[in-house]
Scaffold this motif. Structure first.
Motif, PDB file in Angstrom:
ATOM      1  N   ASP A 148      -2.374  -6.625  18.175  1.00  0.00           N
ATOM      2  CA  ASP A 148      -2.247  -8.128  17.976  1.00  0.00           C
ATOM      3  C   ASP A 148      -2.206  -8.589  16.688  1.00  0.00           C
ATOM      4  OD1 ASP A 148      -2.262  -7.920  20.925  1.00  0.00           O
ATOM      5  OD2 ASP A 148      -3.993  -8.930  21.005  1.00  0.00           O
ATOM      6  N   THR A 149      -1.690  -9.728  16.450  1.00  0.00           N
ATOM      7  CA  THR A 149      -1.889 -10.501  15.235  1.00  0.00           C
ATOM      8  C   THR A 149      -1.879 -11.998  15.463  1.00  0.00           C
ATOM      9  OG1 THR A 149      -0.528 -10.702  13.046  1.00  0.00           O
ATOM     10  CG2 THR A 149       0.661 -10.980  14.881  1.00  0.00           C
TER      11      THR A 149
ATOM     12  N   VAL B 132      -3.049  -6.413  13.221  1.00  0.00           N
ATOM     13  CA  VAL B 132      -2.339  -6.315  11.970  1.00  0.00           C
ATOM     14  C   VAL B 132      -2.455  -7.617  11.375  1.00  0.00           C
ATOM     15  CG1 VAL B 132       0.069  -6.901  13.267  1.00  0.00           C
ATOM     16  CG2 VAL B 132      -0.184  -6.064  10.544  1.00  0.00           C
ATOM     17  N   ALA B 133      -2.882  -7.675  10.146  1.00  0.00           N
ATOM     18  CA  ALA B 133      -3.480  -9.229   9.685  1.00  0.00           C
ATOM     19  C   ALA B 133      -2.948  -9.165   8.290  1.00  0.00           C
ATOM     20  CB  ALA B 133      -5.067  -9.152   9.735  1.00  0.00           C
ATOM     21  N   TYR B 134      -3.291 -10.505   7.832  1.00  0.00           N
ATOM     22  CA  TYR B 134      -2.931 -10.659   6.353  1.00  0.00           C
ATOM     23  C   TYR B 134      -4.225 -10.094   5.486  1.00  0.00           C
ATOM     24  CZ  TYR B 134      -0.190 -14.784   7.880  1.00  0.00           C
ATOM     25  OH  TYR B 134       1.087 -15.669   8.276  1.00  0.00           O
ATOM     26  N   PRO B 135      -3.973  -9.704   4.232  1.00  0.00           N
ATOM     27  CA  PRO B 135      -5.043  -9.130   3.444  1.00  0.00           C
ATOM     28  C   PRO B 135      -6.481  -9.918   3.652  1.00  0.00           C
ATOM     29  CG  PRO B 135      -2.976  -9.357   2.343  1.00  0.00           C
ATOM     30  CD  PRO B 135      -2.765 -10.181   3.446  1.00  0.00           C
TER      31      PRO B 135
ATOM     32  N   THR C 262      -0.493 -12.023  21.149  1.00  0.00           N
ATOM     33  CA  THR C 262      -1.382 -10.945  21.739  1.00  0.00           C
ATOM     34  C   THR C 262      -0.228  -9.997  22.825  1.00  0.00           C
ATOM     35  OG1 THR C 262      -2.962 -10.163  23.205  1.00  0.00           O
ATOM     36  CG2 THR C 262      -2.259 -12.197  23.657  1.00  0.00           C
ATOM     37  N   HIS C 263      -0.422  -8.851  22.916  1.00  0.00           N
ATOM     38  CA  HIS C 263       0.173  -8.029  23.928  1.00  0.00           C
ATOM     39  C   HIS C 263      -0.206  -8.067  25.284  1.00  0.00           C
ATOM     40  CE1 HIS C 263       2.735  -5.581  21.074  1.00  0.00           C
ATOM     41  NE2 HIS C 263       1.489  -5.723  20.056  1.00  0.00           N
TER      42      HIS C 263
END
Length: 311
Positions: A254-255, A206-209, A184-185
């Motif tokens: 975040d991711t 932003v994530a995996y499919p 996380t930011h």
């Protein structure tokens, strides 16, 4: 060609036997890495081809019909014969020569495997090793059809070993336990601490499919659909973990990654690692056909891998 030839494939028989193992469409679909409707459709196709139901239902519980029991016996014999023939041929090969094909789930951090393969190659230079990356569905397909020797999977922690095995056709070896790490930011959050999912409801990711296992676990915490109201907001997605992290660092999104990936790359990552309360743990495991261990080169590489992990 009879219609049963196209319906009763090794894949469809694998689906059928897996449903017998769990007697639960949801659990069977989860293990197979497919959707429940896809599994239901496949079973209906088999029943249509044969001309009679394979499963009955009493209340909420499934049971095998007499036709289902007969097909179960035949399916086990057929798949056992195919595997036996392949294994008998492969047993003639030597332990220090030949080819080994490894399938890796495309979201699994395989850095540990890569380091091991370098060492194994130095010990057994005449064994050629091919590593390919697949989504979960294609990885199972390649394993079922003997196109790879073993696969590297995520296995849910709440799935029992008896449910991973398919009538003793498969064995698995745990590589490591793992969980999801959120990057996380929000630097006000304390690194390594677990927070409720409500803390991240307004975040963009932003994530995996959508069909990736880690994304499915996250969806359970944020709602059933990506980009749905009150669900996860995902403007960008990547199948590559490296691109996932780089994109998160270059945006305000975040991711999330596996903890094993974060531990291997934390010196390169500038985001704060935290956890979400209640996110299920899982293991990274190697799954292979039970007879594969009798193939000398497969036994050799699995024995050396266990030594490597113990070290």
């Amino acid at each position: 060609m009879p219609k049963t030839d196209t319906i009763l494939s090794t894949k469809s028989l694998h689906y059928f036997l897996q449903l017998i193992d769990t007697m639960n469409y949801t659990q069977a679909a989860q293990i197979l890495g497919i959707t429940q409707p896809a599994l239901t459709q496949q079973i209906k196709k088999i029943e249509h081809a044969i001309g009679t139901p394979l499963f009955g239902q009493m209340g909420k519980k499934l049971y095998l019909t007499e036709a289902g029991k007969q097909l179960q016996t035949g399916a086990i014999k057929l798949l056992g014969t195919i595997n036996s023939v392949v294994n008998d041929i492969q047993e003639f090969t030597q332990a220090d020569k030949g080819n080994i094909s490894i399938g890796v789930l495309d979201s699994v951090s395989s850095e540990l495997l890569r380091k091991f393969l370098i060492r194994f190659n130095q010990q057994s230079p005449d064994i050629t090793i091919n590593v390919c990356y697949f989504n979960r569905k294609d990885l199972w397909y390649n394993l079922d059809n003997n196109l790879i020797d073993f696969g590297l999977f995520y296995v849910p922690a709440n799935i029992k070993k008896s449910q991973v095995n398919l009538h003793n056709q498969y064995e698995y070896m745990q590589i490591c336990e793992d969980r999801i790490t959120v990057l996380t930011h929000d630097h006000e959050l304390e690194a390594g601490k677990a927070y409720p999912s409500s803390k991240f409801m307004d975040k963009k990711w932003v994530a995996y499919p959508d069909n990736f296992y880690l994304t499915q676990l996250m969806k359970e915490k944020f709602g059933s659909k990506i980009n749905a109201k009150n669900g996860m907001k995902v403007p960008l997605s990547f199948s590559s973990t490296e691109q996932l992290v780089e994109t998160a660092e270059e945006t305000s999104y975040d991711t999330f990654v596996s903890s094993s990936y974060y531990q291997l790359h934390k010196s390169e990552i500038n985001l704060t690692p935290v956890y979400i309360e209640g996110t299920p743990e899982y293991s990274v495991s190697i799954i292979y056909r039970k007879g594969k261990i009798d193939v000398p080169r497969i036994k050799s590489i699995l024995t050396e891998l266990k030594k490597f992990l113990d070290e």
